[in-house]
Design an enzyme around this catalytic site. Structure first.
Site, PDB file in Angstrom:
ATOM      1  N   THR A 107      65.048  26.453  13.435  1.00  0.00           N
ATOM      2  CA  THR A 107      63.916  27.097  12.785  1.00  0.00           C
ATOM      3  C   THR A 107      63.900  28.573  13.170  1.00  0.00           C
ATOM      4  OG1 THR A 107      62.743  25.048  13.191  1.00  0.00           O
ATOM      5  CG2 THR A 107      61.458  26.862  12.315  1.00  0.00           C
ATOM      6  N   ASP A 404      68.811  16.710  18.630  1.00  0.00           N
ATOM      7  CA  ASP A 404      68.512  18.021  19.195  1.00  0.00           C
ATOM      8  C   ASP A 404      68.507  17.974  20.721  1.00  0.00           C
ATOM      9  OD1 ASP A 404      68.237  18.835  16.646  1.00  0.00           O
ATOM     10  OD2 ASP A 404      66.131  19.442  16.783  1.00  0.00           O
TER      11      ASP A 404
HETATM   12  P1  ADP Z   1      63.729  25.291  16.640  1.00  0.00           P
HETATM   13  O1  ADP Z   1      64.110  24.383  15.511  1.00  0.00           O
HETATM   14  O2  ADP Z   1      64.072  26.710  16.343  1.00  0.00           O
HETATM   15  O3  ADP Z   1      64.192  24.849  17.979  1.00  0.00           O
HETATM   16  P2  ADP Z   1      61.055  24.570  17.473  1.00  0.00           P
HETATM   17  O4  ADP Z   1      59.997  24.139  16.525  1.00  0.00           O
HETATM   18  O5  ADP Z   1      61.648  23.580  18.406  1.00  0.00           O
HETATM   19  O6  ADP Z   1      62.143  25.306  16.624  1.00  0.00           O
HETATM   20  O7  ADP Z   1      60.417  25.755  18.310  1.00  0.00           O
HETATM   21  C1  ADP Z   1      61.144  26.430  19.260  1.00  0.00           C
HETATM   22  C2  ADP Z   1      60.338  27.608  19.763  1.00  0.00           C
HETATM   23  O8  ADP Z   1      59.166  27.180  20.426  1.00  0.00           O
HETATM   24  C3  ADP Z   1      61.141  28.400  20.766  1.00  0.00           C
HETATM   25  O9  ADP Z   1      60.943  29.769  20.543  1.00  0.00           O
HETATM   26  C4  ADP Z   1      60.556  27.958  22.086  1.00  0.00           C
HETATM   27  O10 ADP Z   1      60.693  28.954  23.056  1.00  0.00           O
HETATM   28  C5  ADP Z   1      59.118  27.724  21.738  1.00  0.00           C
HETATM   29  N1  ADP Z   1      58.456  26.757  22.625  1.00  0.00           N
HETATM   30  C6  ADP Z   1      58.766  25.472  22.818  1.00  0.00           C
HETATM   31  N2  ADP Z   1      57.932  24.893  23.706  1.00  0.00           N
HETATM   32  C7  ADP Z   1      57.048  25.837  24.087  1.00  0.00           C
HETATM   33  C8  ADP Z   1      55.923  25.856  24.964  1.00  0.00           C
HETATM   34  N3  ADP Z   1      55.555  24.768  25.651  1.00  0.00           N
HETATM   35  N4  ADP Z   1      55.257  27.010  25.096  1.00  0.00           N
HETATM   36  C9  ADP Z   1      55.635  28.099  24.414  1.00  0.00           C
HETATM   37  N5  ADP Z   1      56.660  28.138  23.565  1.00  0.00           N
HETATM   38  C10 ADP Z   1      57.375  27.033  23.385  1.00  0.00           C
END
Ligand code: ADP
Length: 540
Positions: A107, A404
Site C-alpha cells: 500500500t 505478508d
Molecule cells: P502496507 O501494505 O504498505 O504494508 P499497511 O496497511 O500494512 O500497508 O500499513 C503499513 C504502514 O503502517 C507503515 O507505514 C507502518 O509503519 C505503519 N504502521 C503499522 N503499525 C503501526 C502502528 N502500530 N503505529 C503506527 N504506524 C504503524
C-alpha cells in the site's frame, strides 16, 4: 488534434479543417498527456490511501462473476480492481513488484508514488522540464536511501526466543482483518519460517512453506503442520486415524477387478454363477491387498477410488487408505516421502514405499471436515500452515495476511537491518533531503524539495486514517525529530500517546523501505517520460 484532422478547400479556395470522425483514436500530447496520466495514477493511489496503516479501512471488491473479496492489502486491491487506464495499470504493477520481492509495503509504495506524482505535477506547472524533475527525484531518492541505511539499526533477531521476529510479524498483522489473533498468527509465521530457514546462510526457501486454507472452524484453529496436508479423509470411517512410522504405497491403479471387455458376454443365469463371479472378484481384491501387505506398506494412497467391497477389505486387513488423491498431490507426496508412484499392484516392493514419521487424519471440532496430514517426511522439511476461518472470504484474507507476515520474517532473517514505521523513516529521509537541498546550486533543488515534501504524505495519510489532523501531526513530528535526533518519532495510530516508535516496536525492514522508495521513483520516472498517448478513444 493533428492526426485526426486534415486540411481541405471549399469551392472558393478557402481552407477548412476536416476532423476525421471515423478515426477512433484519441491522442493527447505534451503537458496535457502528463497531466492526464498523473491524474489517472493519482486516482488509483487516492483510493488506497484510506487503507494505509493499522487504522486503515478495508475494501470490498466484487468481481464480474460475483466473487467478493474483502481486504486492505494494497497488492490485492490493485489486482482485483479492474483498472483500464494504461498508466494507472503501471501502479498496479508497482504494487505487484513490491509484493513479489518483499511481500509487504504494497500500500505504502502506491501512496508514495501518488504523492511523488502530485509533487511532479506542481513542478511541471511551474515550467520545470519532466526530465529535470526525474533527475531531481532520483538524486533525492539516493540521498534518502543512503540516509536510511546510515541510520538503520541492526537487530539480533534470534535473541530472547526470536522476540523481534515475532514483534515484526505482529506489526505486519495489526492492520489486517485478522488483528484479533495477531499474536497467535505471528508465532505461527515465525515458526514456519524458522523451520525451513538456513540460518547460517541467511537463506529461507519459501517454496517449502505452503499456506493452505479450509473454510470452517475458526481462525483459532489455524495451525502449523510440519509436513504436507491434503484435503481428504481415510476411505473408511473405522480405519486407524494415525499411522506411525508410515510406509506409504502410492498407487495410480484402481482397487477394482479388471473389467470384462465389452465384446465378451457374461451370462449369469443362476445363483451359483453369481457366487462364482463374486468369489473371483474377491480373489482379485485379496490378491491386491496381499501385494500391498507383502511390500511392507502400512498405508495406501490411491489416485483412484475403490468400491465398497475393496474398502471393506482394506479396513478388515487393517490397511488404512486414502482415495481420490489428485495427481499434483500424489507427486508432491511422492517427492516428500521418497516414494515411487506405482502403476500396477504387481510392481509394488518395499523400496518403492515412501517414508514419513506419521500419517494421520485430523478433524475439526464439531464439523465433519477431515484432512490428512503427513508429518516428518523423509525427503523434505516442508511445512504447511493450515488456515481456518468462518468462511472463504476470511480464510482467503487470512492467507494473504500470513503471506505478508511470512515475508516480513523471512526478510528480517535475510537482512536484519530495520528502520522505524509510522512514517518515521520517510520523515527522517525528508529532513535529510531538505538539509542537502539547501546547498544545491542547480535547478534540481526544486524537484528534490518536491520529493522531500512527497515523503511527508505517508505520515499525513497515517494520521488522517487514525483521526488525527495530518498537517499538525506531521509538523509536530518533524519538530520533535529535529530536537531529539536519537528518538524515532512516528504517528501514534493506536492512540496510546507514545510517539517513539522504538518504544512501540513499530518497525519495518530496511530493505522493504528502500525498495518502496526506489520502485516508486522508477515508476514516476516512467510516467513522466510519457508525453504522447495514442489509444482507442474508449480508453482515454
Ligand atoms: P502496507 O501494505 O504498505 O504494508 P499497511 O496497511 O500494512 O500497508 O500499513 C503499513 C504502514 O503502517 C507503515 O507505514 C507502518 O509503519 C505503519 N504502521 C503499522 N503499525 C503501526 C502502528 N502500530 N503505529 C503506527 N504506524 C504503524
Amino acid at each position: 488534434s493533428a492526426q485526426g484532422q486534415f486540411l481541405a478547400f471549399d469551392e472558393f479556395g478557402r481552407p477548412f479543417i476536416v476532423i476525421r470522425e471515423q478515426e477512433k483514436r484519441a491522442r493527447v500530447k505534451g503537458l496535457e498527456a502528463q497531466r492526464a496520466n498523473i491524474n489517472a495514477a493519482r486516482a488509483v493511489s487516492n483510493l488506497l490511501r484510506t487503507s494505509l496503516g493499522p487504522k486503515g479501512m478495508d475494501k470490498i471488491l466484487v468481481s464480474q462473476d460475483g466473487d467478493v473479496t474483502i481486504t486492505n492489502d494494497g497488492a490485492t486491491i490493485m489486482e482485483k480492481m479492474d483498472v483500464k487506464h494504461q498508466v494507472a495499470k503501471l501502479l498496479v504493477e508497482l504494487s505487484q513488484s513490491q509484493d513479489n520481492e518483499i511481500g509487504d509495503g504494497t500500500t505504502g509504495v502506491v501512496i508514495l508514488a501518488g504523492a511523488l506524482l502530485e509533487s511532479a505535477l506542481n513542478l511541471l506547472d511551474k515550467g520545470l522540464h519532466p526530465l529535470r524533475v526525474c533527475d531531481g527525484f532520483e538524486r533525492a531518492c539516493e540521498i534518502a536511501v543512503k540516509h536510511l541505511e546510515a541510520t538503520s539499526q541492526e537487530l539480533d533477531v534470534f535473541a530472547n526466543d526470536n522476540e523481534l521476529l515475532k514483534k515484526a510479524a505482529v506489526t505486519c498483522l495489526c492492520s489486517k482483518v485478522v488483528s484479533n489473533r495477531q499474536n497467535e498468527l505471528a508465532a505461527i509465521a515465525v515458526e514456519a519460517v524458522l523451520d525451513v530457514a538456513d540460518i547460517k546462510r541467511k537463506d529461507v526457501n519459501f517454496e517449502h512453506i505452503k499456506v493452505e486454507g479450509k473454510p470452517g472452524g475458526s481462525l483459532e484453529d489455524t495451525c502449523l503442520i510440519r509436513g504436507i496436508v491434503i484435503d481428504k479423509d481415510m476411505s473408511h470411517p473405522q480405519m486407524a486415524k494415525v499411522v506411525k512410522d508410515a510406509k506409504i504405497a502410492i498407487l495410480t491403479c484402481p482397487f477394482e477387478p479388471p473389467k470384462p471387455k465389452t465384446k465378451h458376454k457374461l451370462e449369469i443365469s443362476n445363483a451359483e454363477d453369481y457366487r462364482k463371479l463374486y468369489e473371483q472378484e474377491q480373489q482379485y481384491f485379496v490378491k491386491m491387498i496381499e501385494d500391498v501387505k507383502n511390500s511392507g506398506s502400512n498405508i495406501v494412497i490411491c489416485q483412484w477410488g475403490f468400491d465398497d467391497e475393496a474398502n471393506y477389505l482394506l479396513h478388515a486387513n487393517k490397511l488404512p487408505a486414502v482415495r481420490w488423491v489428485g495427481g499434483v498431490e500424489i507427486e508432491l507426496i511422492a517427492m516428500a516421502t521418497g516414494a515411487r508412484i506405482v502403476p500396477r499392484f504387481s510392481e509394488l516392493s518395499s523400496e518403492k514405499l515412501g517414508r514419513a514419521a506419521c500419517v494421520r487424519e485430523i478433524g475439526f471440532g464439531t464439523t465433519d471436515d477431515k484432512m490428512i496430514v503427513i508429518e516428518g517426511c523423509a525427503n523434505t522439511s516442508a511445512v504447511t500452515v493450515l488456515v481456518r476461518g468462518g468462511n472463504k472470504m476470511i480464510v482467503d484474507e487470512a492467507k494473504r495476511c500470513l503471506h505478508d507476515a511470512l515475508c516480513v520474517v523471512r526478510n528480517l532473517i535475510k537482512d536484519s537491518r530495520i528502520v522505524y514505521g509510522g512514517g518515521c523513516a520517510e520523515l527522517m529521509a525528508s529532513l535529510e533531503i531538505t538539509k542537502v537541498v539547501d546547498m544545491e546550486p542547480s535547478i534540481e533543488q526544486y524537484a528534490m524539495r518536491g520529493f522531500a515534501d512527497a515523503l511527508e504524505d505517508i505520515s499525513n495519510a497515517l494520521a488522517e486514517n487514525s483521526g488525527l489532523n495530518p498537517i499538525e501531526t506531521t509538523t509536530w513530528l518533524k519538530n520533535e525529530m529535529k530536537n531529539n535526533p536519537d528518538k524515532r518519532y512516528g504517528v501514534d495510530c493506536n492512540g496510546v500517546g507514545i510517539n517513539d516508535m522504538k518504544e512501540l516496536n513499530v518497525y519495518e525492514s530496511l530493505q522493504s523501505k528502500v525498495q518502496q522508495l526506489q520502485l516508486a521513483t522508477q515508476v514516476v520516472r516512467m510516467i513522466l517520460k510519457i508525453d504522447d498517448v495514442f489509444a482507442p478513444s474508449e480508453y482515454s
